[in-house]
Design a protein around this motif. Structure first.
Motif, PDB file in Angstrom:
ATOM      1  N   ASP A 289       0.697  -1.446   0.278  1.00  0.00           N
ATOM      2  CA  ASP A 289      -0.119   0.567   0.050  1.00  0.00           C
ATOM      3  C   ASP A 289       1.179   1.632  -0.376  1.00  0.00           C
ATOM      4  O   ASP A 289       1.737   1.006   0.694  1.00  0.00           O
ATOM      5  CB  ASP A 289      -0.772  -0.130   1.279  1.00  0.00           C
ATOM      6  N   VAL A 290       0.693   2.016  -1.255  1.00  0.00           N
ATOM      7  CA  VAL A 290       1.600   3.515  -0.754  1.00  0.00           C
ATOM      8  C   VAL A 290       0.623   4.494  -0.442  1.00  0.00           C
ATOM      9  O   VAL A 290      -1.147   4.478  -1.185  1.00  0.00           O
ATOM     10  CB  VAL A 290       1.964   3.571  -2.261  1.00  0.00           C
ATOM     11  N   VAL A 291       0.838   5.226   0.454  1.00  0.00           N
ATOM     12  CA  VAL A 291      -0.421   6.029   0.862  1.00  0.00           C
ATOM     13  C   VAL A 291       0.719   7.713   0.920  1.00  0.00           C
ATOM     14  O   VAL A 291       1.832   7.876   1.004  1.00  0.00           O
ATOM     15  CB  VAL A 291      -0.869   5.732   2.736  1.00  0.00           C
ATOM     16  N   GLU A 292      -0.326   8.319   0.464  1.00  0.00           N
ATOM     17  CA  GLU A 292       0.350  10.640   0.467  1.00  0.00           C
ATOM     18  C   GLU A 292      -0.339  10.878   1.810  1.00  0.00           C
ATOM     19  O   GLU A 292      -1.188  11.017   1.602  1.00  0.00           O
ATOM     20  CB  GLU A 292       0.476  11.069  -0.504  1.00  0.00           C
ATOM     21  N   ASN A 293       0.496  11.406   2.315  1.00  0.00           N
ATOM     22  CA  ASN A 293      -0.094  12.818   2.987  1.00  0.00           C
ATOM     23  C   ASN A 293       0.379  13.937   3.320  1.00  0.00           C
ATOM     24  O   ASN A 293       1.421  14.230   1.913  1.00  0.00           O
ATOM     25  CB  ASN A 293      -0.695  12.265   4.916  1.00  0.00           C
ATOM     26  N   ALA A 294       0.386  14.879   3.964  1.00  0.00           N
ATOM     27  CA  ALA A 294       0.849  15.886   3.753  1.00  0.00           C
ATOM     28  C   ALA A 294       2.408  16.328   3.582  1.00  0.00           C
ATOM     29  O   ALA A 294       3.198  16.860   3.954  1.00  0.00           O
ATOM     30  CB  ALA A 294       0.192  17.441   4.863  1.00  0.00           C
ATOM     31  N   LYS A 295       2.784  15.427   4.543  1.00  0.00           N
ATOM     32  CA  LYS A 295       4.181  15.637   4.390  1.00  0.00           C
ATOM     33  C   LYS A 295       5.590  14.678   4.439  1.00  0.00           C
ATOM     34  O   LYS A 295       6.705  14.393   4.185  1.00  0.00           O
ATOM     35  CB  LYS A 295       4.980  15.195   6.797  1.00  0.00           C
ATOM     36  N   SER A 296       4.696  13.064   3.768  1.00  0.00           N
ATOM     37  CA  SER A 296       5.597  11.811   2.691  1.00  0.00           C
ATOM     38  C   SER A 296       4.407  11.031   2.373  1.00  0.00           C
ATOM     39  O   SER A 296       3.687  11.140   2.470  1.00  0.00           O
ATOM     40  CB  SER A 296       6.134  11.715   5.017  1.00  0.00           C
ATOM     41  N   PHE A 297       5.384  10.120   1.908  1.00  0.00           N
ATOM     42  CA  PHE A 297       5.068   8.667   0.951  1.00  0.00           C
ATOM     43  C   PHE A 297       5.209   7.927   2.130  1.00  0.00           C
ATOM     44  O   PHE A 297       6.119   7.528   2.372  1.00  0.00           O
ATOM     45  CB  PHE A 297       5.519   8.847  -0.346  1.00  0.00           C
ATOM     46  N   ASP A 298       3.904   7.224   2.236  1.00  0.00           N
ATOM     47  CA  ASP A 298       3.862   6.617   3.541  1.00  0.00           C
ATOM     48  C   ASP A 298       4.203   4.256   1.825  1.00  0.00           C
ATOM     49  O   ASP A 298       3.023   4.380   1.678  1.00  0.00           O
ATOM     50  CB  ASP A 298       2.742   5.689   4.857  1.00  0.00           C
ATOM     51  N   VAL A 299       5.130   3.535   2.916  1.00  0.00           N
ATOM     52  CA  VAL A 299       4.582   2.430   1.893  1.00  0.00           C
ATOM     53  C   VAL A 299       4.646   0.947   3.050  1.00  0.00           C
ATOM     54  O   VAL A 299       5.421   1.223   3.425  1.00  0.00           O
ATOM     55  CB  VAL A 299       5.788   2.638   1.105  1.00  0.00           C
ATOM     56  N   HIS A 300       3.890   0.767   2.992  1.00  0.00           N
ATOM     57  CA  HIS A 300       3.490  -0.084   3.664  1.00  0.00           C
ATOM     58  C   HIS A 300       3.416  -1.735   3.351  1.00  0.00           C
ATOM     59  O   HIS A 300       2.599  -1.440   2.206  1.00  0.00           O
ATOM     60  CB  HIS A 300       2.148  -0.416   4.665  1.00  0.00           C
ATOM     61  N   VAL A 301       4.366  -2.095   3.551  1.00  0.00           N
ATOM     62  CA  VAL A 301       4.881  -3.884   2.545  1.00  0.00           C
ATOM     63  C   VAL A 301       4.533  -5.100   3.632  1.00  0.00           C
ATOM     64  O   VAL A 301       4.359  -5.457   4.583  1.00  0.00           O
ATOM     65  CB  VAL A 301       5.875  -4.326   2.319  1.00  0.00           C
TER      66      VAL A 301
END
Length: 151
Positions: free
Chosen positions: A50-62
């Motif tokens: 899963d790749v999620v974008e928020n205001a400060k970063s991109f978060d990748v959950h594997v």
């Protein structure tokens, strides 16, 4: 007029109709089905991501259940983030006989193109509860615009 959906006959149905004894059909089934399943589990291990974008970063959950941090490698080369590793089938004793194995195993590699507005030097990685979490901080991209005057 009634429409009937076309359903092609499987190989099993074709062979059954040609009067092959049922015990031979079981041999065919176990040979082809078991081999295909083993091949699929070994070769096609692709962790769900899963790749999620928020205001400060991109978060990748594997999703990497059962793996230790020593089994995982994370590389950044140019604009490419690569996560790779290997999940091995646990066959610790020769006395065990597996009756069913539904989990995937084998080597894996996932690559992602990074956008230009990320800080590649400060990527944070954490492995907890079988989930690898990467936080890729965003940076402000300076516009490289030059105006040229005509002589």
């Amino acid at each position: 007029m009634t429409l009937i959906k076309f359903k092609p006959a499987s190989t099993r149905e074709l062979l059954r109709d040609s009067m092959i004894p049922s015990n031979m059909m079981n041999v065919f089934d176990s040979l082809f089905n078991d081999t295909a399943a083993k091949f699929e589990r070994n070769v096609f291990f692709t962790p769900r991501t899963d790749v999620v974008e928020n205001a400060k970063s991109f978060d990748v959950h594997v999703s990497l259940p059962g793996l230790k941090k020593e089994d995982i490698k994370i590389d950044v080369e140019g604009d490419m983030l690569t996560i790779s590793g290997e999940r091995k089938l646990k066959n610790e004793t020769n006395e065990e006989k597996f009756h069913m194995v539904e989990s995937f195993y084998g080597k894996f590699s996932r690559s992602f193109n990074l956008p230009e507005n990320v800080d590649k030097e400060n990527i944070d990685a954490e492995l907890a509860d079988g989930i690898l979490k990467l936080s890729i901080p965003k940076i402000e991209v300076k516009e490289n615009k030059t105006t040229i005057t005509i002589k």
